[in-house]
Write an enzyme that holds these catalytic residues in place. Structure first.
Site, short mmCIF file in Angstrom:
data_model
loop_
_atom_site.label_atom_id
_atom_site.label_comp_id
_atom_site.label_asym_id
_atom_site.label_seq_id
_atom_site.Cartn_x
_atom_site.Cartn_y
_atom_site.Cartn_z
N LYS A 1 -10.74 25.23 78.50
CA LYS A 1 -11.14 25.80 76.50
C LYS A 1 -11.50 24.68 75.77
O LYS A 1 -10.81 23.50 76.09
CB LYS A 1 -10.14 27.26 76.20
CG LYS A 1 -10.49 28.05 77.70
CD LYS A 1 -12.42 28.67 78.22
CE LYS A 1 -13.18 29.91 78.18
NZ LYS A 1 -12.63 29.49 79.20
N ASN A 2 -11.62 25.04 74.94
CA ASN A 2 -11.49 23.81 74.07
C ASN A 2 -10.72 23.01 73.39
O ASN A 2 -9.99 22.74 72.95
CB ASN A 2 -12.88 23.70 72.16
CG ASN A 2 -13.87 24.40 72.68
OD1 ASN A 2 -14.77 24.59 74.43
ND2 ASN A 2 -14.70 23.70 72.14
#
Length: 376
Positions: A185-186
């Site tokens: 994920k970011n």
């Protein structure tokens, strides 16, 4: 395999290492002060009067959102089929029925407001939307629709951490917003998630449910702030640990720069593909708002069999790609569900997701696009 271009690559530095070491040196690893600090920082970042509750995963957040909102047997929850299976699994886990909705169009892969409206029945209790690839759904339309039909709204923000819709943080529009900090994920804590809500009673119930239904934490008892506890209801072990929270605090500080870099990379990808592979279509290419740019999916000019061959060939050339997603209703566990999602079914076999991460170089991007052209 030693990939020339991996699908994602973690961006971790000395700051994360020192934060983890500090937790170990504190000799307290579970449900302590860093959890509270991480929750407070996350709530402050999204604003809007939200309360944040740290959890072991986004799946746990979705599960507790459904439980906390009293969704259960006899209820229907409308959700996209083009998303990760955890969304439907959590709905089934509380005894409710998932109802699959279509995407908006061949180049807008967010859940269709019109199709959701068409699938509302007397049993519908909630709508679970997903901000696909970090591109916000039309929140004005979904809020209006849910208010009109008195439905609960759950936002799956796994792709959209600190994303916004018209300046307002995603996750604050619905009754609950659920975030993922999985490795790709970011921002990441390895495993982990967060639930946010503007309803204090829901936040308190989720806090209790995440730790076996116990009304006082181990840390509170250790510090002498609680000398016993009650079990309010049957709960779960969905706690985040202190090491992950410490890493999350560092990652949050880096996230704005990570997202800005992702935006640059997506814009360059779009330009390269338009110039070199015009037959490949890119969803959300005309999107005008702010996105989180979590993944970079494309639509190939071929069917599923050929797409799978391209995916294998890319891997043989050292480039790791993926697919986001195989529609949930096509899995064996969901083949008994009657669905009508024609646009989703039309595009699903042609979807390929290309590598995207903040440290992706121009040379690697060129290699990805040129290799895709050869594989096609």
């Amino acid at each position: 395999m030693n990939w020339q271009v991996p699908f994602f690559d973690l961006v971790l530095g000395d700051e994360e290492k020192l934060a983890a070491i500090a937790v170990i040196e504190s000799n307290w690893l579970t449900a302590g002060p860093r959890i509270a600090e991480f929750e407070a920082a996350f709530a402050l970042s999204v604003g809007g009067g939200a309360t944040a509750v740290a959890l072991s995963s986004a799946t746990a957040a979705l599960h507790l959102a459904l439980l906390g909102l009293d969704i259960g047997p006899g209820d229907e929850v409308i959700l996209p089929s083009l998303t990760f299976v955890a969304c439907a699994n959590t709905i089934r886990s509380v005894g409710a029925t998932p109802v699959f909705a279509d995407v908006t169009s061949e180049l807008d892969w967010n859940i269709s407001v019109a199709d959701v409206a068409a699938k509302i029945t007397s049993r519908t209790r909630a709508v679970m939307i997903v901000h696909y690839a970090g591109y916000p759904c039309d929140m004005d339309a979904f809020v209006d629709l849910c208010q009109q039909h008195r439905l609960l709204l759950i936002e799956d923000c796994s792709h959209a951490v600190l994303g916004t819709w018209q300046g307002r943080a995603l996750g604050t529009f619905g009754d609950a917003g659920c975030f993922s900090f999985f490795s790709n994920k970011n921002m990441t804590t390895g495993e982990g998630g967060m639930l946010i809500t503007r309803q204090p009673a829901l936040a308190e119930r989720v806090r209790i449910l995440r730790s076996h239904g116990i009304t006082a934490s181990t840390y509170q008892r250790f510090k002498g702030h609680a000398y016993g506890y009650d079990v309010a209801e049957a709960g779960f072990n969905y706690r985040m640990d202190e090491i992950r929270a410490a890493i999350g605090l560092v990652q949050m500080q880096k996230l704005p720069a990570f997202n800005a870099k992702r935006k640059e990379l997506v814009e360059r990808y779009r330009k390269l593909i338009a110039e070199r592979l015009p037959e490949v279509r890119v969803p959300f290419a005309d999107y005008q708002g702010e996105a989180s740019y979590h993944i970079f999916p494309v639509l190939l000019p071929c069917d599923a069999e050929r797409r799978n061959e391209v995916l294998r060939n890319m891997g043989q050339q050292g480039i790791q790609c993926s697919m986001h997603y195989r529609p949930i209703h096509t899995f064996t566990a969901y083949q008994d569900v009657v669905v009508e999602v024609p646009v989703c079914e039309r595009i699903a076999g042609s979807i390929l997701t290309l590598p995207l991460f903040p440290s992706l170089s121009d040379e690697q991007m060129d290699l990805v696009v040129d290799t895709l052209g050869r594989c096609l």
